[in-house]
Design an enzyme around this catalytic site. Structure first.
Site, PDB file in Angstrom:
ATOM      1  N   HIS A 146       0.827  -1.204   0.117  1.00 50.97           N
ATOM      2  CA  HIS A 146      -0.063  -0.009  -0.126  1.00 50.97           C
ATOM      3  C   HIS A 146       0.890   1.291  -0.265  1.00 50.97           C
ATOM      4  O   HIS A 146       2.021   1.202   0.712  1.00 50.97           O
ATOM      5  CB  HIS A 146      -0.862   0.015   1.321  1.00 50.97           C
ATOM      6  CG  HIS A 146      -2.011   0.935   1.530  1.00 50.97           C
ATOM      7  ND1 HIS A 146      -1.768   2.249   1.536  1.00 50.97           N
ATOM      8  CD2 HIS A 146      -3.134   1.013   1.079  1.00 50.97           C
ATOM      9  CE1 HIS A 146      -3.028   2.906   1.822  1.00 50.97           C
ATOM     10  NE2 HIS A 146      -3.733   2.160   1.650  1.00 50.97           N
ATOM     11  N   GLN A 167      -4.499  -5.182   6.765  1.00 50.08           N
ATOM     12  CA  GLN A 167      -5.495  -5.956   6.463  1.00 50.08           C
ATOM     13  C   GLN A 167      -5.330  -7.338   7.465  1.00 50.08           C
ATOM     14  O   GLN A 167      -6.358  -7.964   7.772  1.00 50.08           O
ATOM     15  CB  GLN A 167      -5.177  -6.670   5.134  1.00 50.08           C
ATOM     16  CG  GLN A 167      -5.408  -5.618   4.108  1.00 50.08           C
ATOM     17  CD  GLN A 167      -6.781  -4.964   3.789  1.00 50.08           C
ATOM     18  OE1 GLN A 167      -7.835  -5.657   3.994  1.00 50.08           O
ATOM     19  NE2 GLN A 167      -6.942  -3.756   3.648  1.00 50.08           N
ATOM     20  N   ASP A 174       3.099  -4.411   7.538  1.00 50.13           N
ATOM     21  CA  ASP A 174       1.835  -3.604   7.645  1.00 50.13           C
ATOM     22  C   ASP A 174       0.654  -4.620   8.018  1.00 50.13           C
ATOM     23  O   ASP A 174       0.304  -5.286   6.949  1.00 50.13           O
ATOM     24  CB  ASP A 174       1.622  -3.173   6.055  1.00 50.13           C
ATOM     25  CG  ASP A 174       0.436  -2.327   5.741  1.00 50.13           C
ATOM     26  OD1 ASP A 174      -0.438  -2.543   6.738  1.00 50.13           O
ATOM     27  OD2 ASP A 174       0.237  -1.928   4.841  1.00 50.13           O
ATOM     28  N   CYS A 202      -4.639   2.197  -3.495  1.00 46.42           N
ATOM     29  CA  CYS A 202      -3.347   2.857  -3.143  1.00 46.42           C
ATOM     30  C   CYS A 202      -2.440   1.979  -3.277  1.00 46.42           C
ATOM     31  O   CYS A 202      -1.498   1.761  -2.347  1.00 46.42           O
ATOM     32  CB  CYS A 202      -3.875   3.412  -1.509  1.00 46.42           C
ATOM     33  SG  CYS A 202      -4.951   4.509  -1.200  1.00 46.42           S
ATOM     34  N   LYS A 216     -10.295  -0.967  10.296  1.00 46.84           N
ATOM     35  CA  LYS A 216     -10.446  -2.189   9.501  1.00 46.84           C
ATOM     36  C   LYS A 216     -10.601  -3.842  10.529  1.00 46.84           C
ATOM     37  O   LYS A 216     -10.936  -4.519   9.834  1.00 46.84           O
ATOM     38  CB  LYS A 216      -9.040  -2.665   9.037  1.00 46.84           C
ATOM     39  CG  LYS A 216      -8.726  -1.478   7.813  1.00 46.84           C
ATOM     40  CD  LYS A 216      -8.416  -1.797   6.576  1.00 46.84           C
ATOM     41  CE  LYS A 216      -7.503  -1.031   5.806  1.00 46.84           C
ATOM     42  NZ  LYS A 216      -8.184   0.273   5.182  1.00 46.84           N
TER      43      LYS A 216
END
Lengths: 417, 157
Positions: free
Chosen positions: A131, A210, A207, A375, A233
């Site tokens: 991302h 998700q 990251d 993104c 999220k």
């Protein structure tokens, strides 16, 4: 579901019943929410926790001595403990920094740790499936101190291509990759990548935007050094994120944003920053949101992240099979065809129909999907795509959502012939 | 799905499938202007030749959704061969069509009927205004055209 009560087995219908927004209609059809990769829908428990905070406990944190100010501080600091438990932080709550989201967490990593520890020629290795939040801060740091930003390629099966990793790792001080791609659904081998980084003396950042909502996360077991994620999220509220790192790394990181709340002392000749996570939390934080995040973590804990992962895995297998069967190639899924190590993100490329048109037609059926580049423009370029229409699952998703998706995609295909 | 029919008129689908005036022109003599919709990723490169105050040629390359592609195709047909005064008039009429807020709504929330006479095939884009997020898709080509016309006029003086 009452507080503390545990579900004996995963019941997505119950999760849906707990989620108020699922009750509304859109364009005369029941809402079919397939955009959890963008943002998830909070359960009532999360909304109520935030309402309760504003109705009973609101005050600024770490400031007042009065009763409600203490309550607000307890709620805020309690969320830090909840986060630490949820991700199995070895050093506990003192390792958890609240930010405004994953993006700010990566900016904190680059502009505090990165600026202090990386020199000209040092390499930050990311991947083509990142991302922009895990790309742009590194390019910004490159402008300041001349680091090199390098990319692990993505292979034709939409997985990280590690065949040339030894060469790619030369000079790397930080390996920073996503736990799960927000475009492809690919779940990356974090344990393997952590070992790879540590063998070469590099640190490993993840990251988790998700993966935090769809997989169990154990920073100690995975041996990762930095983790970034967002509350919204994972069934929580917007405007709140987490930056986690090990206590000894955090202790040496210089402050990021300056202002109130992050100081020990301010004089006319300078300032002394506070210690611990507080040093990175300038200004009044998102307090009600931490109440919401605690409730989201309790809720997900009640569901069990293993159960969430298993449920979404089933949905993904079913959707991949049916999309192939129904549209035999006219609807291409940009992501691994094999559901192994793959999350519930279905980036769709509908032959002859632009993703914005797909999303527009789906909206008439009450189906929420996200069109665009998500993104992740380097990844889109890699596969020669300007955009996809992305459908993504959450714990409240059901196979009936896939039914509606397929019905609406059928209309898109026939309208554009 | 009557709403969708308002948006995806047959003329729009036709211009999307078979866009008119696709391609590039040598620049110079053509004016070359790029247009972007950064949020949706639509990209457009417009080539415009103005000779003695008349649009003698126009071509475009780029990619985008059906609305943006059809709108640019329809626009190119509408302005090719026209003098700049006529082009200004068409641009004004199109802008008016895309501006809902200046038109009164009836009790059903429908916009008062717009005078679509003399708009030709461009009138097919009138339904876009019911889908506010798509208006920028339709206007991209026209904003780019306005820039190209301004540039061509500047070069002529």
């Amino acid at each position: 579901m009452a507080r503390g009560e545990r579900m004996t087995s995963f019941n997505a219908r119950a999760v849906r019943a707990d989620t108020p927004m699922m009750k509304r209609d859109v364009n005369g059809r029941p809402l079919t929410y397939l955009d959890s990769a963008s943002s998830s829908l909070p359960p009532r428990a999360v909304i109520e926790a935030m309402s309760r905070y504003y109705e009973l406990h609101h005050a600024n944190v770490h400031r007042g001595v009065y009763t409600t100010a203490n309550e607000a501080t307890e709620i805020f600091e309690g969320a830090r403990v909840a986060v630490a438990d949820f991700i199995h932080a070895p050093g506990g709550a003192d390792e958890v920094v609240f930010t405004h989201g994953t993006t700010e967490s990566f900016n904190l990593l680059a502009k505090s740790w990165g600026a202090a520890n990386l020199r000209e020629g040092d390499v930050v290795l990311v991947s083509e499936m990142e991302h922009h939040a895990n790309i742009v801060p590194w390019f910004q740091l490159r402008e300041i101190n001349g680091i090199e930003v390098r990319f692990i390629p993505v292979d034709d099966d939409y997985r990280l291509d590690l065949t040339d990793i030894d060469r790619l790792m030369e000079g790397v001080r930080l390996l920073s990759v996503t736990g799960m791609s927000n475009v492809l659904g690919t779940i990356n081998p974090l344990g393997e990548l952590a070992a790879l980084a540590h063998r070469r003396g590099a640190l490993f950042a993840v990251d988790g935007a998700q993966s935090i909502a769809h997989l169990p996360t154990d920073v100690a077991a995975l041996d990762i050094d930095f983790l970034a994620f967002s509350a919204h999220k994972m069934l929580g509220p917007t405007g709140l994120g987490v930056f986690w790192t090990r206590r000894e790394i955090l202790a040496d990181m210089p402050p990021f944003l300056g202002g109130g709340g992050m100081i020990l002392d301010v004089r006319t000749d300078g300032y002394t920053p506070a210690g611990g996570p507080t040093r990175f939390e300038a200004g009044t934080p998102a307090i009600a949101e931490t109440a919401g995040l605690s409730a989201a973590i309790r809720y997900l804990g009640g569901l069990g992240m293993d159960n969430v992962a298993a449920h979404e895995h089933e949905l993904t297998i079913d959707a991949l099979e049916r999309l192939e069967k129904e549209f035999s190639g006219r609807v291409r899924v940009i992501g691994p065809a094999d559901a192994t190590s793959r999350g519930g993100v279905l980036s769709l490329d509908v032959e002859g129909v632009h993703p914005h048109d797909v999303a527009q037609i789906l909206d008439q059926y009450g189906v929420c999907v996200r069109p665009g580049h998500h993104c992740a423009k380097p990844l889109m370029r890699r596969f020669g795509l300007a955009a996809t229409a992305r459908a993504s699952f959450g714990p409240y998703s059901l196979t009936s959502d896939t039914d509606v998706l397929i019905e609406a995609l059928g209309e898109a295909v026939s309208l554009f012939g | 799905m009557s709403n969708l029919d308002d948006l995806y008129r047959e003329i729009i689908l036709d211009h999307y499938r078979t866009p008119r005036n696709r391609g590039a022109l040598d620049s110079p003599p053509a004016v070359r202007v790029e247009g972007f919709n950064p949020l949706c990723g639509d990209e457009l490169v417009l080539y415009l030749v103005v000779d003695n105050g008349v649009v003698t040629d126009i071509k475009m390359t780029g990619h985008g959704c059906s609305i943006s592609q059809a709108s640019s195709s329809l626009m190119s047909v509408a302005v090719k061969g026209k003098n700049l005064d006529e082009v200004e008039t068409v641009m004004e009429r199109f802008k008016e069509m895309m501006t809902l807020k200046e038109r009164s709504l009836d009790e059903n929330g429908e916009a008062a009927p717009l005078d679509l006479r003399n708009l030709g095939e461009i009138a097919a884009l009138a339904g876009v205004v019911k889908f506010p997020v798509r208006i920028k898709c339709a206007t991209l080509a026209w904003k780019t055209l306005a820039e190209a016309v301004a540039e061509a006029e500047a070069e002529a003086t």
